[in-house]
Design a protein around this motif. Structure first.
Motif, PDB file in Angstrom:
ATOM      1  N   THR A 154       0.984  -1.204   0.044  1.00  0.00           N
ATOM      2  CA  THR A 154      -0.177  -0.014  -0.062  1.00  0.00           C
ATOM      3  C   THR A 154       0.606   1.217   0.054  1.00  0.00           C
ATOM      4  OG1 THR A 154      -1.774  -1.110   1.114  1.00  0.00           O
ATOM      5  CG2 THR A 154      -1.789   1.248   1.204  1.00  0.00           C
ATOM      6  N   VAL A 155       0.480   2.102  -0.867  1.00  0.00           N
ATOM      7  CA  VAL A 155       1.394   3.375  -0.991  1.00  0.00           C
ATOM      8  C   VAL A 155       0.798   4.550  -0.382  1.00  0.00           C
ATOM      9  CG1 VAL A 155       2.513   5.090  -2.644  1.00  0.00           C
ATOM     10  CG2 VAL A 155       2.547   2.437  -3.085  1.00  0.00           C
ATOM     11  N   ALA A 156       1.357   5.105   0.500  1.00  0.00           N
ATOM     12  CA  ALA A 156       0.819   6.445   1.334  1.00  0.00           C
ATOM     13  C   ALA A 156       1.338   7.749   0.312  1.00  0.00           C
ATOM     14  CB  ALA A 156       1.223   6.317   2.728  1.00  0.00           C
ATOM     15  N   GLU A 157       0.520   8.743   0.454  1.00  0.00           N
ATOM     16  CA  GLU A 157       0.848   9.970  -0.214  1.00  0.00           C
ATOM     17  C   GLU A 157       1.900  10.926   0.502  1.00  0.00           C
ATOM     18  OE1 GLU A 157      -1.876  13.015  -2.709  1.00  0.00           O
ATOM     19  OE2 GLU A 157      -1.860  13.490  -0.282  1.00  0.00           O
ATOM     20  N   ILE A 158       2.710  11.323   0.081  1.00  0.00           N
ATOM     21  CA  ILE A 158       3.967  12.019   0.692  1.00  0.00           C
ATOM     22  C   ILE A 158       3.832  13.377  -0.123  1.00  0.00           C
ATOM     23  CG2 ILE A 158       6.272  12.184   1.178  1.00  0.00           C
ATOM     24  CD1 ILE A 158       6.489   9.084   1.049  1.00  0.00           C
ATOM     25  N   GLU A 159       3.722  14.341   0.750  1.00  0.00           N
ATOM     26  CA  GLU A 159       4.181  15.817   0.225  1.00  0.00           C
ATOM     27  C   GLU A 159       5.213  16.442   1.132  1.00  0.00           C
ATOM     28  OE1 GLU A 159       0.452  17.768   0.149  1.00  0.00           O
ATOM     29  OE2 GLU A 159      -0.256  16.751  -1.616  1.00  0.00           O
ATOM     30  N   ASP A 160       6.104  17.094   0.335  1.00  0.00           N
ATOM     31  CA  ASP A 160       7.408  17.816   0.952  1.00  0.00           C
ATOM     32  C   ASP A 160       7.907  16.855   2.393  1.00  0.00           C
ATOM     33  OD1 ASP A 160       6.903  20.110  -0.169  1.00  0.00           O
ATOM     34  OD2 ASP A 160       5.406  20.757   0.997  1.00  0.00           O
ATOM     35  N   GLY A 161       8.289  15.610   1.875  1.00  0.00           N
ATOM     36  CA  GLY A 161       8.705  14.604   2.774  1.00  0.00           C
ATOM     37  C   GLY A 161       7.709  14.291   3.979  1.00  0.00           C
ATOM     38  N   MET A 162       6.595  14.559   3.862  1.00  0.00           N
ATOM     39  CA  MET A 162       5.767  14.340   5.015  1.00  0.00           C
ATOM     40  C   MET A 162       4.591  13.415   4.216  1.00  0.00           C
ATOM     41  SD  MET A 162       7.070  15.484   7.670  1.00  0.00           S
ATOM     42  CE  MET A 162       8.247  16.924   8.305  1.00  0.00           C
ATOM     43  N   TYR A 163       3.958  12.481   5.337  1.00  0.00           N
ATOM     44  CA  TYR A 163       2.944  11.569   4.972  1.00  0.00           C
ATOM     45  C   TYR A 163       1.693  12.554   5.131  1.00  0.00           C
ATOM     46  CZ  TYR A 163       5.353   7.434   4.795  1.00  0.00           C
ATOM     47  OH  TYR A 163       6.188   6.414   4.291  1.00  0.00           O
TER      48      TYR A 163
END
Length: 270
Positions: A154-163
């Protein structure tokens, strides 16, 4: 006349024979006892990423998972809770946490029989992939430590190195596993009709029926019946399973909850 290493010649021949084939392994209750995500949650609790009550909820679901097998609602509940709790945590932290979870908790839970199967497939020249609802970061650590080809998770969304607390796509579970394997086969040039798949859960029928050689490992009751009806091989690597099941059934619900709570409290005191 020079010496001929017949063993090496046979190994090369066997490897060439099985190129374009793969073996796909579920993780929870197939490769290891229990739910890998529970151990991730436990480690996050130890690092004070969430509260004792959150950890107790994960522990109760883990106990049910070991007793009765995989349940769709519990899988989604655990995954949803974990995603929300992970929001705002750095991806680097989770990758490091995955390494610690493997070393401290998961490695001792791996079924030797299943691990031996992965190694036999590798020796035969097949790719070996984990296919699991577990976060891909943790699944990747397990695959790397066992020297497997790779992992789908399962792939979690990451933005700017954060979940962000959101998923990319869907939980890799049920029909999603079958689709993921088919997509991988197209990308890697794999022949699924000559490939293998292993799982403990009836929910993984889409994965098992996507290949020509499905195998049930430590199956739940529904998968055991389905495998028997379809003449699939069945391996059960659990020891003392009946005694453990009877012991848990004999315990009262309150007693189980109390025991889990005390266990987690001991972790907190440490």
């Amino acid at each position: 006349m020079p010496d001929v290493n017949t063993n090496s010649a046979e190994a090369v021949s066997t490897t060439a024979l099985h190129q374009g084939e793969a073996a796909f392994f579920d993780v929870d209750n197939t490769l290891m006892q229990g739910a890998s995500l529970f151990h991730v949650a436990r480690k996050m609790y130890q690092k004070r990423a969430f509260t004792l009550s959150d950890a107790a909820g994960f522990a109760w679901k883990q106990a049910k998972f070991i007793l009765r097998g995989e349940n769709m609602s519990d899988v989604h509940s655990i995954q949803d809770s974990a995603q929300k709790l992970a929001a705002g945590i750095s991806a680097d932290f989770i990758r490091q946490l995955g390494e610690e979870v493997y070393d401290e908790m998961i490695v001792s839970k791996i079924w030797p029989g299943t691990r031996a199967l992965t190694q036999e497939h590798l020796k035969s020249g097949r790719q070996v992939w984990l296919v699991t609802a577990t976060p891909v970061e943790v699944a990747g650590v397990i695959a790397q430590r066992l020297h497997l080809t790779g992992a789908l998770g399962t792939v979690a969304e990451i933005e700017d190195g954060m979940y962000t607390g959101r998923l990319v796509g869907e939980i890799l579970h049920g029909p999603a596993k079958g689709r993921a394997v088919q997509e991988l086969a197209e990308k890697e040039g794999l022949d699924l009709s000559r490939s293998w798949a292993y799982s403990d859960s009836f929910n993984d029928i889409p994965l098992l029926t996507a290949v020509g050689n499905p195998v049930a490992i430590n199956p739940d009751a529904k998968l055991r019946k389905y495998a028997r009806d379809n003449n699939w091989p069945v391996y059960d690597f659990r020891s003392g399973r009946r005694a453990a099941t009877l012991g848990l059934q004999a315990a009262t619900g309150a007693g189980v909850v109390y025991g889990l709570w005390k266990g987690i409290a001991m972790v907190r005191r440490r």
